[in-house]
Design a protein around this motif. Sequence first.
Motif, PDB file in Angstrom:
ATOM      1  N   SER A   1      -0.850   1.809   5.106  1.00  0.00           N
ATOM      2  CA  SER A   1       0.289   2.524   5.372  1.00  0.00           C
ATOM      3  C   SER A   1       0.328   2.955   5.297  1.00  0.00           C
ATOM      4  O   SER A   1       0.176   4.016   4.666  1.00  0.00           O
ATOM      5  N   SER A   2       1.805   4.142   5.370  1.00  0.00           N
ATOM      6  CA  SER A   2       2.151   5.355   5.861  1.00  0.00           C
ATOM      7  C   SER A   2       2.648   5.855   3.932  1.00  0.00           C
ATOM      8  O   SER A   2       3.657   5.105   3.737  1.00  0.00           O
ATOM      9  N   VAL A   3       1.730   5.832   3.587  1.00  0.00           N
ATOM     10  CA  VAL A   3       2.317   6.724   2.161  1.00  0.00           C
ATOM     11  C   VAL A   3       2.370   7.913   2.169  1.00  0.00           C
ATOM     12  O   VAL A   3       1.261   8.201   2.027  1.00  0.00           O
TER      13      VAL A   3
ATOM     14  N   VAL B   1      -9.936  -8.310   4.569  1.00  0.00           N
ATOM     15  CA  VAL B   1      -9.765  -6.555   4.546  1.00  0.00           C
ATOM     16  C   VAL B   1      -8.797  -5.505   5.500  1.00  0.00           C
ATOM     17  O   VAL B   1      -8.440  -5.731   6.417  1.00  0.00           O
ATOM     18  N   LEU B   2      -8.671  -4.387   4.340  1.00  0.00           N
ATOM     19  CA  LEU B   2      -7.808  -3.575   4.446  1.00  0.00           C
ATOM     20  C   LEU B   2      -8.007  -1.911   4.443  1.00  0.00           C
ATOM     21  O   LEU B   2      -9.134  -2.058   3.544  1.00  0.00           O
ATOM     22  N   GLU B   3      -7.941  -1.743   5.710  1.00  0.00           N
ATOM     23  CA  GLU B   3      -7.899  -0.188   5.431  1.00  0.00           C
ATOM     24  C   GLU B   3      -7.648   0.562   4.383  1.00  0.00           C
ATOM     25  O   GLU B   3      -5.844   0.823   4.965  1.00  0.00           O
ATOM     26  N   LEU B   4      -7.690   1.264   3.838  1.00  0.00           N
ATOM     27  CA  LEU B   4      -6.664   2.188   2.852  1.00  0.00           C
ATOM     28  C   LEU B   4      -7.129   3.520   3.022  1.00  0.00           C
ATOM     29  O   LEU B   4      -8.162   3.954   2.990  1.00  0.00           O
TER      30      LEU B   4
ATOM     31  N   SER C   1       2.965  -1.881   2.011  1.00  0.00           N
ATOM     32  CA  SER C   1       3.324  -2.744   2.718  1.00  0.00           C
ATOM     33  C   SER C   1       3.789  -2.715   1.009  1.00  0.00           C
ATOM     34  O   SER C   1       3.985  -1.978   0.446  1.00  0.00           O
ATOM     35  N   GLU C   2       3.915  -4.313   1.046  1.00  0.00           N
ATOM     36  CA  GLU C   2       4.846  -4.738  -0.668  1.00  0.00           C
ATOM     37  C   GLU C   2       4.092  -5.285  -1.546  1.00  0.00           C
ATOM     38  O   GLU C   2       4.553  -5.775  -2.580  1.00  0.00           O
ATOM     39  N   ARG C   3       2.369  -5.068  -1.157  1.00  0.00           N
ATOM     40  CA  ARG C   3       1.478  -5.855  -1.660  1.00  0.00           C
ATOM     41  C   ARG C   3       0.970  -3.635  -2.289  1.00  0.00           C
ATOM     42  O   ARG C   3       0.453  -2.843  -2.397  1.00  0.00           O
ATOM     43  N   MET C   4       0.614  -4.872  -3.994  1.00  0.00           N
ATOM     44  CA  MET C   4      -0.706  -3.486  -4.651  1.00  0.00           C
ATOM     45  C   MET C   4      -1.711  -4.429  -5.419  1.00  0.00           C
ATOM     46  O   MET C   4      -2.140  -5.607  -5.553  1.00  0.00           O
ATOM     47  N   LEU C   5      -2.084  -3.486  -4.757  1.00  0.00           N
ATOM     48  CA  LEU C   5      -4.129  -3.737  -4.838  1.00  0.00           C
ATOM     49  C   LEU C   5      -4.655  -3.265  -6.079  1.00  0.00           C
ATOM     50  O   LEU C   5      -4.409  -1.766  -5.619  1.00  0.00           O
ATOM     51  N   ILE C   6      -5.430  -3.564  -7.066  1.00  0.00           N
ATOM     52  CA  ILE C   6      -5.910  -3.156  -8.138  1.00  0.00           C
ATOM     53  C   ILE C   6      -7.272  -2.926  -7.738  1.00  0.00           C
ATOM     54  O   ILE C   6      -7.758  -3.895  -7.498  1.00  0.00           O
TER      55      ILE C   6
END
Length: 176
Positions: free
Chosen positions: A9-11, A121-124, A152-157
């Motif tokens: 996501s673009s933050v 698998v996510l690229e952050l 997006s709407e997800r938060m990952l620890i």
Amino acid sequence: MELVQQAPSSVSGGALALHQGGAIHTPSNGEYLTFRLGEEEYGIDILKVQEIRSYEQPTRIANAPDFIKGVVNLRGVIVPIVDLRLKLGCATAEYNGFTVVIVLNVKNRVVGAVVDSVSDVLELNREAIRPAPELNASSVDTSFIMGIGSVSERMLILIDIEGLMSSAEMGLMDSI
């Protein structure tokens, strides 16, 4: 089980070094394997993951802490199995068809981590990772939380899985 690649996501925000439990964690652009423990979603560095296996009942080791479920024989290698739900104080969940073991390579040692399910698998990028909230260190151990990833709407620890698995409390590795 298919792992799906998703775009970050673009933050907005700059690069940061996260200070937790006296250690400095510097998250970098990278891919994270995401998994669920109860209602929460976590992420670990994909480069620490060797494979994902279905859960099989490990052989119990006498006098081991509750979070160490036992050991399994993985192609001739005896692998300790850690239940991350118990280690991280999550509500106990039943072992079912979604329960998996993430086989990790941590400091040249193979360790298994039981999780409720693997997501993807996510690229952050660095801008998508925020510092974990400051909590009273005497009541909550946040030293292995690298930060909170937003997609997006997800938060990952985001967990420092190498630091967690090689900690003295785990007792899985010799102190170096």
